[in-house]
Write a protein that holds these residues in place. Sequence first.
Motif: not given
Length: 120
Positions: A33, A35, A86, A90
């Motif tokens: 993953w 981002r 955050d 993503y």
Amino acid sequence: QVQLAESGGGSVKAGGSLRLACTASEYTDCMAWFRQAPGKEREGVAVLRSADSRTEYVDAVKDRFIISRENGNILYLHMNNLKPDDTAVYYCAGRNGWSCPLDASSYNFWGQGTQVTVSS
């Protein structure tokens, strides 16, 4: 050609949780993953090595995010205690090879991305 499709993004308040899912047409040696926040470079978040399920995380998400493979070819990112930092798009990514770096330039299979927004 490996095809990846992310789902599960959304908007939450700080402290909340989300689970991202990546459905893969086939698994590669490394599933990860990444981002990307506006104006920033794409950042590696977590990676899972298919051969031995070894995982690695960027320091910013350790003890909050968990990468896992479940239900066959679905890669998950369980995100807890989310913070405004955050907030990003993503991406799920895959590569073949024994080494599984958290370096975007090393991955050649990518999903379309899913937006995660965390408000304070």
